[in-house]
Design an enzyme around this catalytic site. Structure first.
Site, PDB file in Angstrom:
ATOM      1  N   GLU A 144     -27.584  -0.752  -1.963  1.00 23.60           N
ATOM      2  CA  GLU A 144     -26.313  -1.227  -2.482  1.00 23.60           C
ATOM      3  C   GLU A 144     -26.023  -0.602  -3.853  1.00 23.60           C
ATOM      4  O   GLU A 144     -24.886  -0.575  -4.308  1.00 23.60           O
ATOM      5  CB  GLU A 144     -26.399  -2.763  -2.612  1.00 23.60           C
ATOM      6  CG  GLU A 144     -25.106  -3.454  -2.860  1.00 23.60           C
ATOM      7  CD  GLU A 144     -25.245  -4.969  -2.631  1.00 23.60           C
ATOM      8  OE1 GLU A 144     -25.992  -5.372  -1.720  1.00 23.60           O
ATOM      9  OE2 GLU A 144     -24.610  -5.723  -3.373  1.00 23.60           O
ATOM     10  N   LEU A 147     -32.625   1.641   5.253  1.00 20.26           N
ATOM     11  CA  LEU A 147     -31.719   1.120   4.236  1.00 20.26           C
ATOM     12  C   LEU A 147     -31.110   2.195   3.331  1.00 20.26           C
ATOM     13  O   LEU A 147     -31.771   3.134   2.926  1.00 20.26           O
ATOM     14  CB  LEU A 147     -32.492   0.130   3.363  1.00 20.26           C
ATOM     15  CG  LEU A 147     -31.643  -0.714   2.425  1.00 20.26           C
ATOM     16  CD1 LEU A 147     -30.736  -1.633   3.229  1.00 20.26           C
ATOM     17  CD2 LEU A 147     -32.527  -1.526   1.497  1.00 20.26           C
TER      18      LEU A 147
END
Lengths: 263, 613
Positions: free
Chosen positions: B259, B256
């Site tokens: 964001e 990941l």
């Protein structure tokens, strides 16, 4: 892709030996990738702990060519391609199997530490604390509990004084509570007597291996030692601080562990 | 290995057993033990290593510290719009209302969030959230939360943690829950936890895909346990592909990239250097999204009248846009797009706000994100669908069986907003703990575990060790991952889904004959063999639900059925186990939302801003 050679320790509490493996390795691979490939291709029961594979969970600690490291963050390109890479479990704790050690002692130590005890001053919006006052605490809270610092600590690894010294990992836990702007517990006596701050002789090996780059010795252990010294050896300064200093803290002891965490 | 059946296996008695020790499981255990219940926590890894530890960006809660116009109603509205109105309405309401108190409670338990200039909990911007709403600690928020919950839980009276222990089967007494069978991963021995309530908090099943941000633990255990015990799974087709996973080098593909990079000003660029997200603004969000780079820049500079940049659209939109850019030949060298923060923020700010991203790219990809752009692409990240539960109690239709966190379904609808997961696990962990306590309060007789189920589950689990030969479980798992990455990916169609279901059928046959070499003592090959069953249940339920839903909504995209269809607006796809053992799929009309909630969800922002909570 190229073929690379590994020596991996296989065995359990009763003993074991290094075994040789050879697998194809590609660009960007880390030591943990190679171990997984060995599992898939050669030895399905090769025991290893891992989780996040991104240096965030601290599960895959092992000793690679003798150096304590996270295997998920150790790139094979850091090693000469023709050299065999040696992998063994961390040494300061008992072996369960292959690359997996029994680290349950650490979980027992954490339970001895008196938990955060906030003051009553919190507003409707929560505690009021300024960033500059929590920067140091946040540094300690980066700890991912990989226990590499515990593995290299001479007091634990060489002198096996697990009964007297809690180890660098929990010195930063204690420092994070002691320096928390809203904590009301006085842990100084306990840091010296129960957790053994005096045993650390500041070789900074723990700081060197910390994958989160926490400056364990200088930012946590030395300041705790200084607070202990002020309390025990400079009582006048301590008393003045208590009378005219900031918030009053109540003394707390270590908590006697009950065996409730099982590994 | 020798068979030790129910008559002579270890037994441990608790009032409540929580399976999983991520944020949801720990929060549930704290709630249950604070009601005076003896609570056991069973987890596959060491305490503190569950997936919550990897959550980066933050925990969404309308504290209103960074923008006083925020309140629970705006959070609720954002959540419903992000979920394309398929969310379980009351869950979204409870979530938005309770999240602020839960975050403040964590602070009382020792969490140290980043601060506002006034000394309050700081909040950052994230996709789909109208206001800066995410309580955070740099880009390691999940670590802060799991450690806080862990350090609090170990001092709670009545919580006992059983580490490196895998749950295998829920054991019933008639229609009531009576225990859960598990095995110790180190010793390889079985243990029966006798208890009258189980709270599943097992996370998702991302490991059924090749490209995923999930760790080995995410094999859909909770879906499998609940399904086999008779509970329903809801809307399993909604699997979130996070838009930004690493794409290079191959060994880290899928890991990941928070964001938070975009929340702090990062932009997405294609190989032509174009900031392409302006071309992908959905009509529904056009009124609230900047339509020029100039406006987006003003927003970043803090102009409260400017609208949000399109990089902060919901995850489903951004992930699809990236996929389209790559398909159109405008991708980066390794099949992603570029995520640039280097030209947007000074190096010291990047290192302070995104320390673990800096570290991750430097160490794993030899990219300095303060100097160069990252290469990113979609990665299977999260299950919106999951075990169907009652909104208030978190109980499934099986009496005594509860679920919370990622493994439960309903809260997020067709798409989850970033930051709503960490708040979800706190709120619904708390509710599940209380739900279990309320259930036990009313329970009259004490159900007893049936030995038949236990014996059958033990025989099944030990079969891979006992048989002489069979397929390699690791390779079978890889085959499964390829099936899902090919047929049940971010963009789906009938043909691909049907062929995936067919492949899964043949994989099921192979999985029942798999061979694990070695003994039962800490044997990852055996653990892998055991995890194939939950992985296959997970994969099949997603594939079948995806085939059933003939529309594109949120994270579920059917190229043969483009766009949201009115007919599907209020339809849930429900999966359960039939009497003959096959997987039953049915459509169920959703209940009409309570008027008070429907009103809020469809309000204009001006009506809600400054509205009292």
């Amino acid at each position: 892709m190229s073929q690379r050679n590994f020596k991996i320790w296989r065995g359990d509490a009763d003993g074991g030996e290094f075994k040789d493996y050879s697998v194809e390795c590609g660009e960007g691979m880390v030591v943990l990738d190679a171990i997984h490939r060995i599992q898939t291709e050669h030895s399905g029961d090769l025991a290893v702990r891992w989780n996040c594979k991104a240096g965030k969970c601290g599960s895959c600690s092992m000793e690679i060519d003798g150096k304590p490291k996270l295997s998920c963050m150790t790139r094979l390109s850091d090693y000469q391609p023709e050299k065999t890479v040696t992998v063994q479990p961390i040494k300061a704790f008992p072996i369960i199997r292959d690359l997996v050690s029994d680290v349950s002692w650490n979980y027992e130590q954490n339970k001895r530490i008196h938990p955060f005890q906030p003051d009553e001053s919190s507003s409707e919006k929560g505690l009021v604390m300024h960033q500059k006052d929590v920067d140091r605490v946040q540094e300690f809270r980066k700890c991912i509990e990989c226990f590499l610092c515990q593995d290299v600590c001479h007091v634990l690894r060489d002198h096996e004084k697990h009964d007297e010294f809690v180890g660098p990992k929990f010195m930063i836990r204690l420092a994070g509570l002691e320096m928390h702007p809203a904590d009301t517990a006085d842990r100084i006596a306990s840091i010296r007597e129960d957790f053994g701050s005096g045993l650390c002789n500041i070789t900074r090996c723990c700081t060197d291996v910390c994958p989160e780059h926490i400056v364990i010795t200088d930012n946590a252990i030395i300041p705790l030692k200084e607070r202990v010294v002020d309390r025990y050896y400079d009582p006048v300064a301590w008393l003045l601080g208590k009378l005219f200093g900031g918030r009053k803290k109540k003394p707390v002891d270590a908590i006697e562990p009950t065996k409730t965490i099982r590994v | 290995m020798g068979m030790n059946l129910s008559s002579d296996i270890q037994r441990i008695r608790h009032d409540v057993v929580v399976i999983g020790a991520g944020g949801a499981g720990l929060r549930a255990a704290i709630a249950s033990s604070s009601r005076g219940l003896d609570t056991g926590v069973v987890c596959k890894s060491l305490l503190g290593k569950a997936h919550t530890v990897m959550a980066e960006g933050g925990c969404a809660a309308a504290l209103g510290n960074a923008d006083s116009r925020d309140n629970w109603k705006v959070h609720f509205r954002d959540t419903m719009r992000g979920g394309k109105f398929l969310n379980q309405w009351e869950m979204a309401e409870l979530h938005a209302k309770h999240a602020p108190d839960e975050v403040k409670l964590l602070e009382q338990w020792g969490a140290v969030f980043d601060r506002t200039p006034e000394g309050l909990i700081g909040q950052r911007n994230f996709g789909g959230h109208r206001y800066p709403r995410l309580a955070h600690v740099g880009d390691r928020t999940g670590l802060e939360m799991i450690r806080t919950l862990q350090d609090h839980a170990i001092h709670q009276q009545g919580i006992q943690v059983h580490m490196e222990c895998t749950a295998l089967r829920i054991v019933m007494d008639g229609d009531k829950l009576a225990g859960v069978l598990a095995y110790w991963r180190d010793a390889g021995r079985f243990v029966l936890f006798e208890c009258n309530a189980v709270i599943l908090a097992t996370g998702g099943g991302g490991k059924a895909w090749r490209i995923t941000s999930n760790s080995w633990e995410y094999t859909g255990d909770g879906f499998d346990l609940a399904y086999k015990a008779g509970a329903e799974l809801v809307n399993m087709e909604f699997t979130q592909f996070h838009p930004t996973g690493m794409v290079w080098p191959p060994s880290v593909r899928g890991i990941l990239v928070t964001e938070g990079v975009r929340g702090d000003g990062g932009i997405l660029l294609n190989s032509e250097g174009e900031r392409f997200m302006f071309n992908y603004i959905p009509e529904k969000f056009a009124a609230e999204t900047a339509d020029s780079e100039e406006e987006a820049e003003r927003w970043l500079a803090g102009d409260k009248n400017a609208r949000r940049p399109p990089e902060l659209l919901t995850r489903d939109v951004v992930a699809r846009a990236i996929t389209k850019e790559v398909q159109a030949g405008r991708g980066s060298p390794h099949g992603g797009v570029f995520l640039d923060i280097a030209s947007r923020r000074p190096a010291d700010v990047i290192r302070r706000k995104l320390p673990s991203m800096y570290h991750q790219f430097k160490e794993l990809a030899e990219v300095d994100i303060t100097k160069d752009a990252m290469e990113v692409g979609p990665t299977l990240h999260y299950f919106m669908g999951g075990i169907r539960v009652d909104s208030n109690t978190q109980m499934t239709r099986v009496p005594g069986l509860f679920a919370c966190g990622e493994c439960s379904g309903g809260m997020h609808g067709a798409n989850r907003l970033g930051g709503n997961s960490l708040s979800d696990l706190l709120v619904f962990g708390m509710l599940a703990g209380n739900g279990a306590a309320d259930y036990l309060d009313k329970l009259e007789a004490t159900p007893q575990a049936s030995s038949e189920t236990v014996d059958a589950a033990i025989r099944e689990a030990t079969a891979p060790l006992n048989r002489e030969e069979g397929p390699n479980p690791y390779l079978l798992h890889e085959e499964l991952q390829d099936v899902m990455n090919n047929g049940v990916n971010i963009v789906r169609d009938k043909e691909g889904l049907e062929s995936a279901i067919q492949s899964l059928d043949s994989l099921k046959q192979k999985a029942s004959a798999v061979k694990a070499h070695g003994s039962s003592q800490y044997n990852p090959g055996w653990h892998e063999a055991i995890s194939l069953s939950p992985l296959l249940i997970t994969a099949e339920s997603v594939a079948r639900a995806a085939l059933a839903r003939e529309e594109s909504r949120g994270a579920h995209t059917r190229i043969d059925f483009p766009g949201e269809q009115d007919r599907w607006q209020a339809v849930h796809v429900i999966i359960s186990k039939s009497a003959d053992g096959s997987m039953n799929v049915r459509q169920e009309s959703a209940q009409a939302p309570p008027e008070r909630l429907s009103e809020i969800a469809h309000s204009s922002l001006t009506d809600l801003e400054g509205g009292s909570a």
